[in-house]
Design a protein around this motif. Structure first.
Motif, PDB file in Angstrom:
ATOM      1  N   PRO A 297       0.831  -1.212   0.000  1.00 38.25           N
ATOM      2  CA  PRO A 297       0.000   0.000   0.000  1.00 38.25           C
ATOM      3  C   PRO A 297       0.864   1.260   0.000  1.00 38.25           C
ATOM      4  O   PRO A 297       1.791   1.381   0.798  1.00 38.25           O
ATOM      5  N   LEU A 298       0.568   2.176  -0.902  1.00 43.01           N
ATOM      6  CA  LEU A 298       1.352   3.407  -0.998  1.00 43.01           C
ATOM      7  C   LEU A 298       1.033   4.400   0.113  1.00 43.01           C
ATOM      8  O   LEU A 298       1.914   5.140   0.554  1.00 43.01           O
ATOM      9  N   GLU A 299      -0.191   4.431   0.560  1.00 42.58           N
ATOM     10  CA  GLU A 299      -0.627   5.465   1.505  1.00 42.58           C
ATOM     11  C   GLU A 299       0.248   5.500   2.753  1.00 42.58           C
ATOM     12  O   GLU A 299       0.281   4.572   3.542  1.00 42.58           O
ATOM     13  N   GLY A 300       1.004   6.598   2.881  1.00 39.48           N
ATOM     14  CA  GLY A 300       1.862   6.811   4.042  1.00 39.48           C
ATOM     15  C   GLY A 300       3.162   6.027   4.040  1.00 39.48           C
ATOM     16  O   GLY A 300       4.010   6.227   4.906  1.00 39.48           O
ATOM     17  N   ALA A 301       3.338   5.118   3.089  1.00 40.55           N
ATOM     18  CA  ALA A 301       4.518   4.246   3.067  1.00 40.55           C
ATOM     19  C   ALA A 301       5.801   5.027   2.778  1.00 40.55           C
ATOM     20  O   ALA A 301       5.774   6.108   2.193  1.00 40.55           O
ATOM     21  N   PHE A 302       6.920   4.441   3.203  1.00 37.93           N
ATOM     22  CA  PHE A 302       8.238   4.982   2.905  1.00 37.93           C
ATOM     23  C   PHE A 302       8.995   3.992   2.042  1.00 37.93           C
ATOM     24  O   PHE A 302       9.043   2.802   2.351  1.00 37.93           O
ATOM     25  N   ILE A 303       9.569   4.502   0.957  1.00 42.20           N
ATOM     26  CA  ILE A 303      10.421   3.685   0.093  1.00 42.20           C
ATOM     27  C   ILE A 303      11.873   4.015   0.416  1.00 42.20           C
ATOM     28  O   ILE A 303      12.269   5.182   0.449  1.00 42.20           O
ATOM     29  N   TYR A 304      12.633   2.960   0.670  1.00 42.82           N
ATOM     30  CA  TYR A 304      14.070   3.080   0.885  1.00 42.82           C
ATOM     31  C   TYR A 304      14.732   2.708  -0.429  1.00 42.82           C
ATOM     32  O   TYR A 304      14.598   1.581  -0.911  1.00 42.82           O
ATOM     33  N   TYR A 305      15.414   3.656  -1.048  1.00 40.47           N
ATOM     34  CA  TYR A 305      16.101   3.414  -2.306  1.00 40.47           C
ATOM     35  C   TYR A 305      17.350   2.590  -2.012  1.00 40.47           C
ATOM     36  O   TYR A 305      18.439   3.127  -1.811  1.00 40.47           O
TER      37      TYR A 305
ATOM     38  N   GLU B  83       6.607  18.908  -0.817  1.00 38.45           N
ATOM     39  CA  GLU B  83       5.950  20.014  -0.112  1.00 38.45           C
ATOM     40  C   GLU B  83       4.432  19.947  -0.279  1.00 38.45           C
ATOM     41  O   GLU B  83       3.687  20.080   0.690  1.00 38.45           O
ATOM     42  N   GLU B  84       3.964  19.736  -1.506  1.00 40.98           N
ATOM     43  CA  GLU B  84       2.514  19.696  -1.770  1.00 40.98           C
ATOM     44  C   GLU B  84       1.826  18.577  -0.999  1.00 40.98           C
ATOM     45  O   GLU B  84       0.714  18.743  -0.513  1.00 40.98           O
ATOM     46  N   LYS B  85       2.477  17.428  -0.895  1.00 42.53           N
ATOM     47  CA  LYS B  85       1.862  16.264  -0.245  1.00 42.53           C
ATOM     48  C   LYS B  85       2.248  16.143   1.228  1.00 42.53           C
ATOM     49  O   LYS B  85       1.866  15.203   1.901  1.00 42.53           O
TER      50      LYS B  85
ATOM     51  N   GLY C 170       0.015   9.146  -2.643  1.00 46.22           N
ATOM     52  CA  GLY C 170      -0.042   8.920  -1.203  1.00 46.22           C
ATOM     53  C   GLY C 170       1.222   8.456  -0.525  1.00 46.22           C
ATOM     54  O   GLY C 170       1.231   8.260   0.693  1.00 46.22           O
ATOM     55  N   LEU C 171       2.307   8.256  -1.276  1.00 45.81           N
ATOM     56  CA  LEU C 171       3.567   7.855  -0.652  1.00 45.81           C
ATOM     57  C   LEU C 171       3.934   8.856   0.435  1.00 45.81           C
ATOM     58  O   LEU C 171       3.859  10.074   0.224  1.00 45.81           O
TER      59      LEU C 171
END
Length: 174
Positions: free
Chosen positions: A52-60, A113-115, A94-95
């Motif tokens: 789920p993208l909502e609120g998730a954090f992606i670690y590159y 900034e927008e999100k 939502g990320l």
């Protein structure tokens, strides 16, 4: 150092400022270039995403195989600028934010900034150090991509710097 839990609460997002040092604990998903391309293909085909993208954090990052007794091997950040083609769209969907190394584009900074998201910088060259802060590592999607597959990780006291805060302030442009 401030302690934060991922995904971040709205309160934490509002309080964090560019340049703050944090110890992050919680859930992150790894994704590099190849995984991002597949995520976009799924989005373009209106197919469900592997997390789920909502609120998730992606670690590159792309984790190395785990040595005996560890959840993960070395797992340092990759260059975030390579994800600039993907980050704004994922943020709009939502990320909650990203973890990587180096500067991101102006378009990405504006989307952050927008999100009201956050971009954390991790220390390049410290993969073994970061591997020690990973408590669980589970393959989520695209196993054929090997270390570039998507993994769900539980991290604990993962040292980071707020590189771009939810107000769009950046450590790269003061």
């Amino acid at each position: 150092m401030k302690k934060v839990t991922l995904p971040l609460s709205e309160k934490d997002k509002k309080e964090l400022r560019a340049g703050d040092c944090v110890l992050a604990s919680g859930t992150v998903y790894t994704a590099r270039d190849c995984a991002h391309k597949r995520i976009f293909a799924l989005l373009d085909e209106n197919k469900p995403l592997p997390f789920p993208l909502e609120g998730a954090f992606i670690y590159y990052a792309g984790p190395c195989p785990a040595p005996e007794g560890k959840a993960c091997g070395s797992c340092g950040p990759t260059t975030s600028a390579r994800m600039n083609a993907f980050a704004p769209r994922l943020l709009k969907l939502g990320l909650g934010g990203m973890i990587g190394k180096g500067e991101m584009s102006e378009e990405t900074r504006i989307a952050i900034e927008e999100k009201k998201a956050i971009y954390f910088a991790a220390i390049g060259g410290a993969g073994a150090f970061y591997g020690n802060a990973i408590r669980q590592c589970e393959l989520v999607a695209f196993p054929d991509l090997l270390s570039e597959a998507i993994y769900k990780m539980q991290i604990e006291d993962f040292p980071l710097v707020v590189a771009i805060d939810s107000y769009g302030k950046s450590i790269f442009h003061r």
